[in-house]
Design an enzyme around this catalytic site. Structure first.
Site, PDB file in Angstrom:
ATOM      1  N   VAL A  59      26.554 -60.857 -53.072  1.00  5.68           N
ATOM      2  CA  VAL A  59      25.195 -61.075 -52.591  1.00  5.68           C
ATOM      3  C   VAL A  59      24.460 -59.784 -52.277  1.00  5.68           C
ATOM      4  CG1 VAL A  59      25.693 -63.384 -51.686  1.00  5.68           C
ATOM      5  CG2 VAL A  59      25.935 -61.380 -50.177  1.00  5.68           C
ATOM      6  N   TYR A 150      26.598 -55.742 -36.521  1.00  4.99           N
ATOM      7  CA  TYR A 150      26.697 -57.176 -36.829  1.00  4.99           C
ATOM      8  C   TYR A 150      25.570 -57.957 -36.157  1.00  4.99           C
ATOM      9  CZ  TYR A 150      28.612 -61.905 -37.116  1.00  4.99           C
ATOM     10  OH  TYR A 150      28.784 -63.256 -37.357  1.00  4.99           O
TER      11      TYR A 150
END
Length: 240
Positions: A59, A150
């Site tokens: 991706v 993150y």
């Protein structure tokens, strides 16, 4: 050739939450395109189990995304549902975090969702319908030590969801986010003591099963006709 069932695409659809989502959507009547980057055999076995297709998609790479979506469209038809689940996670103290680690996290978790949406939205716009469900994390809502990159990637995904929901609403496309709390299939904590302490801090005092997160995704994919730009967070009460 166009299939009779509606089509859903799930990135990272062969393991963990993604696998549970793929199964749930198949049970709900979708042909599922499973996008994988690792564990190829698991992806192919699952595709066989649910009568879907498994396609390699990195991706973070635009060419790979375009090719993967093209393969799914040729085999199943244009997707009515996209679940951006593919993601990576790691814990790194901020001062030890490299620029490469930061960039890689956003490339997969945020840019990857952007590229997938770019690839499927034109057909959704033409059809005047569609559902996009982005998998974020409750850490984006409360922060987490040693996970600056993150939480940044997942926080950006939530903001992107809200903005795109406004832009695509006139085309009948609903864009929502699921921000799960800790899941049993997620990365292991460093010790049993740390895991036990974490569970004790959650009001329901347990981690979610992947299937419980998949239930939320299925609701948004099948029902939830008046939901767009929303963040649903199955987290056991960790975030209220």
């Amino acid at each position: 050739m166009r299939m009779t069932k509606p089509v859903a695409v799930v990135t990272g659809g062969n393991t963990g939450i993604g696998r549970a989502v793929s199964v749930a959507l198949a049970e709900a009547g979708f042909h599922v395109g499973i996008c994988y980057v690792t564990e190829e055999q698991a992806a192919k076995d699952l595709a066989c189990e649910i009568s879907g297709v498994a396609v390699y998609v990195d991706v973070s790479d635009e060419a790979s995304v375009k090719d993967g979506v093209r393969q799914i469209q040729e085999q199943l038809g244009s997707p009515e549902v996209l679940v951006n689940n593919a993601g990576i996670q790691e814990r790194v103290p901020f001062l030890e975090m490299t620029t490469e680690q930061f960039d890689r996290m956003l490339a997969v978790n945020t840019r990857g969702a952007f590229l997938m949406m770019k690839a499927v939205v034109p057909a959704m716009m033409n059809g005047q319908c569609g559902r996009i469900i982005n998998i974020a994390s409750q850490t984006a809502l409360l922060g987490r030590s040693e996970m600056v990159h993150y939480t940044a990637s997942k926080g950006a995904l939530i903001s992107m969801t809200k903005s795109l929901a406004r832009e695509l609403a006139p085309y009948g496309i609903l864009v929502n986010c699921v921000a799960p709390g800790p899941v049993t299939s997620g990365p292991a904590l460093s010790s049993v003591k740390e895991r036990t302490a974490y569970m004790a801090s959650i009001p329901l005092q347990r981690f979610a099963a992947p299937e419980e997160v998949a239930d939320t995704v299925r609701f948004l994919a099948v029902s939830g006709d008046y939901f767009t730009g929303q963040v649903l967070s199955p987290n056991g009460g960790e975030v209220m």
